[in-house]
Design a protein around this motif. Structure first.
Motif, PDB file in Angstrom:
ATOM      1  N   ALA A 106      34.662  45.259  46.930  1.00  0.00           N
ATOM      2  CA  ALA A 106      34.970  43.826  46.886  1.00  0.00           C
ATOM      3  C   ALA A 106      33.841  43.039  46.222  1.00  0.00           C
ATOM      4  O   ALA A 106      34.074  42.037  45.559  1.00  0.00           O
ATOM      5  N   ASN A 107      32.607  43.507  46.408  1.00  0.00           N
ATOM      6  CA  ASN A 107      31.453  42.785  45.853  1.00  0.00           C
ATOM      7  C   ASN A 107      31.016  43.300  44.482  1.00  0.00           C
ATOM      8  O   ASN A 107      30.035  42.814  43.932  1.00  0.00           O
ATOM      9  N   ALA A 108      31.723  44.318  43.974  1.00  0.00           N
ATOM     10  CA  ALA A 108      31.369  44.953  42.695  1.00  0.00           C
ATOM     11  C   ALA A 108      29.964  45.563  42.750  1.00  0.00           C
ATOM     12  O   ALA A 108      29.144  45.358  41.857  1.00  0.00           O
ATOM     13  N   ARG A 119      32.986  47.827  35.874  1.00  0.00           N
ATOM     14  CA  ARG A 119      32.665  47.011  37.059  1.00  0.00           C
ATOM     15  C   ARG A 119      32.241  47.978  38.164  1.00  0.00           C
ATOM     16  O   ARG A 119      33.004  48.852  38.558  1.00  0.00           O
ATOM     17  N   PRO A 120      31.025  47.821  38.678  1.00  0.00           N
ATOM     18  CA  PRO A 120      30.570  48.743  39.723  1.00  0.00           C
ATOM     19  C   PRO A 120      31.469  48.652  40.956  1.00  0.00           C
ATOM     20  O   PRO A 120      32.126  47.635  41.186  1.00  0.00           O
ATOM     21  N   GLY A 121      31.472  49.723  41.747  1.00  0.00           N
ATOM     22  CA  GLY A 121      32.292  49.713  42.962  1.00  0.00           C
ATOM     23  C   GLY A 121      32.120  50.999  43.736  1.00  0.00           C
ATOM     24  O   GLY A 121      31.281  51.840  43.399  1.00  0.00           O
ATOM     25  N   ALA A 158      30.046  36.187  37.465  1.00  0.00           N
ATOM     26  CA  ALA A 158      30.628  35.564  38.669  1.00  0.00           C
ATOM     27  C   ALA A 158      32.126  35.419  38.428  1.00  0.00           C
ATOM     28  O   ALA A 158      32.541  35.062  37.320  1.00  0.00           O
ATOM     29  N   ARG A 159      32.920  35.716  39.456  1.00  0.00           N
ATOM     30  CA  ARG A 159      34.361  35.563  39.316  1.00  0.00           C
ATOM     31  C   ARG A 159      34.779  34.129  39.646  1.00  0.00           C
ATOM     32  O   ARG A 159      34.199  33.522  40.552  1.00  0.00           O
ATOM     33  N   LEU A 160      35.761  33.638  38.937  1.00  0.00           N
ATOM     34  CA  LEU A 160      36.291  32.303  39.268  1.00  0.00           C
ATOM     35  C   LEU A 160      37.276  32.474  40.428  1.00  0.00           C
ATOM     36  O   LEU A 160      38.473  32.238  40.302  1.00  0.00           O
ATOM     37  N   TRP A 216      37.640  32.217  45.027  1.00  0.00           N
ATOM     38  CA  TRP A 216      37.564  31.132  46.009  1.00  0.00           C
ATOM     39  C   TRP A 216      36.172  30.525  46.087  1.00  0.00           C
ATOM     40  O   TRP A 216      36.025  29.324  46.330  1.00  0.00           O
ATOM     41  N   LEU A 217      35.139  31.352  45.848  1.00  0.00           N
ATOM     42  CA  LEU A 217      33.770  30.834  45.939  1.00  0.00           C
ATOM     43  C   LEU A 217      33.501  29.777  44.878  1.00  0.00           C
ATOM     44  O   LEU A 217      32.664  28.891  45.060  1.00  0.00           O
ATOM     45  N   LEU A 218      34.202  29.897  43.751  1.00  0.00           N
ATOM     46  CA  LEU A 218      34.041  28.903  42.681  1.00  0.00           C
ATOM     47  C   LEU A 218      35.326  28.098  42.508  1.00  0.00           C
ATOM     48  O   LEU A 218      35.639  27.627  41.402  1.00  0.00           O
ATOM     49  N   ASP A 276      31.427  38.903  31.487  1.00  0.00           N
ATOM     50  CA  ASP A 276      31.659  39.851  32.575  1.00  0.00           C
ATOM     51  C   ASP A 276      31.810  41.247  31.986  1.00  0.00           C
ATOM     52  O   ASP A 276      32.354  41.426  30.906  1.00  0.00           O
ATOM     53  N   VAL A 277      31.335  42.222  32.726  1.00  0.00           N
ATOM     54  CA  VAL A 277      31.410  43.601  32.276  1.00  0.00           C
ATOM     55  C   VAL A 277      32.846  44.120  32.369  1.00  0.00           C
ATOM     56  O   VAL A 277      33.182  45.152  31.785  1.00  0.00           O
ATOM     57  N   CYS A 278      33.684  43.378  33.068  1.00  0.00           N
ATOM     58  CA  CYS A 278      35.038  43.845  33.363  1.00  0.00           C
ATOM     59  C   CYS A 278      36.066  43.089  32.521  1.00  0.00           C
ATOM     60  O   CYS A 278      36.251  41.878  32.682  1.00  0.00           O
ATOM     61  N   GLU A 329      39.317  43.249  32.550  1.00  0.00           N
ATOM     62  CA  GLU A 329      40.467  42.746  33.330  1.00  0.00           C
ATOM     63  C   GLU A 329      40.137  41.376  33.947  1.00  0.00           C
ATOM     64  O   GLU A 329      41.000  40.521  34.085  1.00  0.00           O
ATOM     65  N   GLU A 330      38.887  41.207  34.321  1.00  0.00           N
ATOM     66  CA  GLU A 330      38.478  39.932  34.920  1.00  0.00           C
ATOM     67  C   GLU A 330      38.682  38.798  33.911  1.00  0.00           C
ATOM     68  O   GLU A 330      39.172  37.719  34.238  1.00  0.00           O
ATOM     69  N   ILE A 331      38.320  39.088  32.686  1.00  0.00           N
ATOM     70  CA  ILE A 331      38.429  38.065  31.642  1.00  0.00           C
ATOM     71  C   ILE A 331      39.895  37.818  31.316  1.00  0.00           C
ATOM     72  O   ILE A 331      40.329  36.677  31.162  1.00  0.00           O
ATOM     73  N   GLY A 338      28.908  37.702  51.320  1.00  0.00           N
ATOM     74  CA  GLY A 338      29.491  38.113  50.044  1.00  0.00           C
ATOM     75  C   GLY A 338      30.932  37.672  49.831  1.00  0.00           C
ATOM     76  O   GLY A 338      31.460  36.782  50.498  1.00  0.00           O
ATOM     77  N   THR A 339      31.552  38.344  48.867  1.00  0.00           N
ATOM     78  CA  THR A 339      32.878  37.962  48.374  1.00  0.00           C
ATOM     79  C   THR A 339      33.931  37.939  49.486  1.00  0.00           C
ATOM     80  O   THR A 339      34.823  37.104  49.478  1.00  0.00           O
ATOM     81  N   TRP A 340      33.813  38.852  50.419  1.00  0.00           N
ATOM     82  CA  TRP A 340      34.798  38.922  51.502  1.00  0.00           C
ATOM     83  C   TRP A 340      34.416  38.089  52.719  1.00  0.00           C
ATOM     84  O   TRP A 340      35.167  38.063  53.694  1.00  0.00           O
TER      85      TRP A 340
HETATM   86  P1  ADP Z   1      29.565  35.786  42.896  1.00  0.00           P
HETATM   87  O1  ADP Z   1      30.005  36.171  44.276  1.00  0.00           O
HETATM   88  O2  ADP Z   1      28.099  35.644  42.754  1.00  0.00           O
HETATM   89  O3  ADP Z   1      30.342  34.608  42.391  1.00  0.00           O
HETATM   90  P2  ADP Z   1      31.260  37.894  41.938  1.00  0.00           P
HETATM   91  O4  ADP Z   1      31.095  39.076  42.819  1.00  0.00           O
HETATM   92  O5  ADP Z   1      32.464  37.052  42.145  1.00  0.00           O
HETATM   93  O6  ADP Z   1      29.918  37.019  41.947  1.00  0.00           O
HETATM   94  O7  ADP Z   1      31.287  38.377  40.455  1.00  0.00           O
HETATM   95  C1  ADP Z   1      30.399  39.314  39.958  1.00  0.00           C
HETATM   96  C2  ADP Z   1      30.954  39.723  38.623  1.00  0.00           C
HETATM   97  O8  ADP Z   1      29.918  40.358  37.898  1.00  0.00           O
HETATM   98  C3  ADP Z   1      32.123  40.697  38.707  1.00  0.00           C
HETATM   99  O9  ADP Z   1      33.247  40.167  38.077  1.00  0.00           O
HETATM  100  C4  ADP Z   1      31.612  41.941  37.998  1.00  0.00           C
HETATM  101  O10 ADP Z   1      32.593  42.562  37.219  1.00  0.00           O
HETATM  102  C5  ADP Z   1      30.503  41.370  37.138  1.00  0.00           C
HETATM  103  N1  ADP Z   1      29.449  42.315  36.759  1.00  0.00           N
HETATM  104  C6  ADP Z   1      28.981  43.378  37.428  1.00  0.00           C
HETATM  105  N2  ADP Z   1      28.006  43.986  36.752  1.00  0.00           N
HETATM  106  C7  ADP Z   1      27.844  43.283  35.616  1.00  0.00           C
HETATM  107  C8  ADP Z   1      27.004  43.411  34.487  1.00  0.00           C
HETATM  108  N3  ADP Z   1      26.101  44.398  34.382  1.00  0.00           N
HETATM  109  N4  ADP Z   1      27.140  42.507  33.497  1.00  0.00           N
HETATM  110  C9  ADP Z   1      28.049  41.508  33.578  1.00  0.00           C
HETATM  111  N5  ADP Z   1      28.871  41.341  34.607  1.00  0.00           N
HETATM  112  C10 ADP Z   1      28.776  42.208  35.627  1.00  0.00           C
END
Ligand code: ADP
Length: 573
Positions: A95-97, A157-159, A285-287, A289-291, A309-311, A313-315, A428-430
């Protein structure tokens, strides 16, 4: 005595050696059938095993360790119920990547489906929370699966990832020479395989567009997430902020990537910054609930997002104006390089910068006016100010602050200061409660040069309080401060119509035993406990425990009616 030619290695020892060969330095977990030997064998091979009292806490430790070290945190569990407890850490990491590898023993393959001891289909159980869930069906599989799962945890995306090792496989043996060969082969395969560098689609075009947008923006903002902290992008982001004069806003665990003390911090002007910015560069950072999902009314409907973002799908999910898929550190370096050719900078007198800095200053002054008061019985502000000042007095390297609870975490986020990256760990995220003590152990392992200070609500502390014994057993430099307000959110907040029916004399669902002696739990194991009710008592407990760098619990008695129900999340309750 057996000669070398007949010496054998069993699955437990092979797993331990493979983990060590893959660079694993710490493993968190709970031993029992069938993994006790795996833990000792791993330790003998150079992987320090931190034995917990519950897999849940060990899992949270592994998750935080992944964030702090940018390499997978290792979680070891027994089969069945141990694996189920471990799901908490596995899912929290995903959940926190954050990268994590959970390794569980499982029942013998021949007995699966027949009601064996602690039998569970652990692949099916872990799959929903794991990027990869694999089972070693024979001893020779172990090394390659260890390397494969570790690589998967950090790629893209780490996990969390999962490796299942049935008990019969742990007991199988290989001749010593063959064991060394399968580990070497797995290491070589892993080194030769494409380490799958983060995808970098249309990178140059994205960088150009991003810089062009930032340059033309009237009210730009840099939003720094915990993905940027994980990527170690602090130098590049700091440089961007310094060169361009663009204000920045960190998410809770993005705090410290650029120091909170930096004059362009928009933390204390958060609402204004996100409501009025016209271009937001969001890094790691994901857009979500936190943002506020990046949507009105919190954000302007016309804001243009640049997402890094490294992911991919997120974009695709967020559909920003400009999306850049890539590692945050690398992308930020490229953005800086692009700006260098044609630099621009918002002066401190720029109306946007002035609006943010003025608002931030006003809000800081308002908060300081509250903070300077010594309110007794304690509210949240007074002890947090004293804790903040004690932490700041530690200087560099700054302590790692672990924070969880409702009011304790919410108010703490505003009051406590992070001037170094990756020095804040929270729910964190959760919004996971119960992470604190596991995080403390992880922080002590990942950053042995730093003091660890946990600021915990009494409810949050209770989820994993037994791990104070773990702190004592390993003599970790951890000071746990419990904000004791007699329950979840504090005193009984029920309305009269909720206090009816046959159980109306039961304690409220949010209530705990009043004035619980949490500090005595620490004393029970030989650590140091403090009970404090006044500013002087708290100051002296902090001074002594910070100096000693030994496991301590400071039980801070808080007015049960000082906090708000649900902290700052009432709208979700
Ligand atoms: P926050 O809680 O600080 O808002 P999130 O956990 O929502 O952050 O988002 C973290 C984001 O960072 C995730 O979407 C993840 O895919 C991304 N991420 C992880 N590692 C990297 C990296 N090396 N470079 C860019 N983005 C990354």
């Amino acid at each position: 005595m057996a000669s070398n030619s007949t010496a054998t290695v069993d699955g437990s020892a092979l797993a331990g050696r493979a983990l060590a060969a893959a660079g694993v330095r710490h493993m968190f977990g709970v031993v029992g059938i069938p993994v006790t030997s795996l833990a000792s064998r791993a330790a003998a091979a150079g992987v320090r095993f931190l034995a917990f009292r519950n897999e849940q806490s060990a899992g949270y430790a592994a998750a935080a360790y992944g964030f702090l070290t940018d390499s997978p945190g290792l979680l070891l569990t027994v089969s069945g119920p141990g694996c189920v407890h471990g799901l908490a850490g596995l899912s929290h990491a995903t959940a926190n990547a954050w990268p994590l590898l959970m390794v569980s023993g499982s029942c013998a393959q021949a007995d699966a489906g027949r009601g064996d001891f602690q039998e569970l289909d652990q692949i099916a159980a872990t799959k929903p929370f794991a990027k990869l869930a694999v089972k070693a069906t024979t001893i020779a599989d172990i090394p390659s699966l260890v390397f494969q799962a570790l690589a998967a945890a950090v790629s893209g995306r780490p996990g969390g990832c999962y490796l299942d090792i049935p008990s019969d496989v742990l007991h199988q043996t290989l001749p010593e020479s063959e064991a060394a060969a399968v580990i070497a082969a797995a290491a070589a395969d892993s080194a030769a395989s494409d380490p799958s560098p983060p995808k970098q689609k249309n990178l140059d075009e994205g960088i150009e567009k991003a810089v062009d947008l930032l340059r033309r923006a009237e009210r730009p903002l840099v939003v720094i997430g915990k993905g940027a902290a994980y990527a170690r992008a602090e130098e590049a982001i700091r440089k961007l902020v310094d060169i361009t004069g663009i204000p920045f806003l960190p998410t809770p665990m993005g705090k410290g990537v650029v120091p909170d003390a930096h004059p362009l911090s928009a933390t204390a002007a958060r609402s204004l910054a996100i409501r009025q910015c016209d271009v937001a560069l969001v890094v790691g950072a994901r857009l979500n609930w936190l943002l506020h999902f990046g949507e009105p009314p919190k954000w302007s409907k016309d804001v243009k997002f640049i997402l890094v973002d490294v992911c991919e799908e997120e974009i695709e999910l967020r559909k920003p104006h400009v999306g850049i898929v890539g590692d945050a550190k690398r992308v930020m370096e490229l953005i800086n390089r692009e700006i260098k050719d044609n630099p621009f900078c918002l002066a401190r007198s720029h109306p946007w910068v002035e609006a943010i800095t003025k608002k931030a200053k006003d809000n800081v002054l308002k908060m300081e006016a509250q903070l300077v008061k010594d309110v007794v019985p304690f509210n949240f502000m007074t002890p947090l100010r004293i804790i903040r000042d004690a932490i700041l007095a530690e200087g560099t390297p700054a302590p790692i602050v672990v924070s969880e609870g409702a009011n304790t975490m919410d108010v703490g986020r505003a009051v406590l200061v992070q001037n170094e990256p990756r020095t804040r760990l929270d729910a964190g995220t959760w919004g996971t409660m119960g992470v604190g003590l596991g995080y403390c152990v992880a922080a002590a392992m990942a950053a042995p040069e730093r003091l660890v200070v946990a600021v915990e609500g009494d409810s949050a502390f209770g989820f994993s309080a037994m791990e104070v014994e773990t702190l004592v057993r390993y003599q970790l430099p951890v000071v746990v401060i419990v904000f004791n307000n007699n329950g979840v959110y504090g005193g009984d907040r029920r309305s009269p119509d909720e206090i009816t029916g046959p159980y109306k004399y039961d304690p409220a669902p949010t209530s705990f035993v009043p004035a619980a002696g949490y500090h005595k739990m620490m004393e029970a194991f030989g650590g140091k406990g403090y009970l404090v009710e006044t500013p002087d008592e708290l100051k002296s407990a902090l001074l002594e425990s910070f100096r000693a760098r030994k496991p301590s619990v400071i039980n801070v008695i808080i007015d049960p009616y000082a906090g708000a129900e649900s902290g700052r999340m009432q709208h979700k309750n």
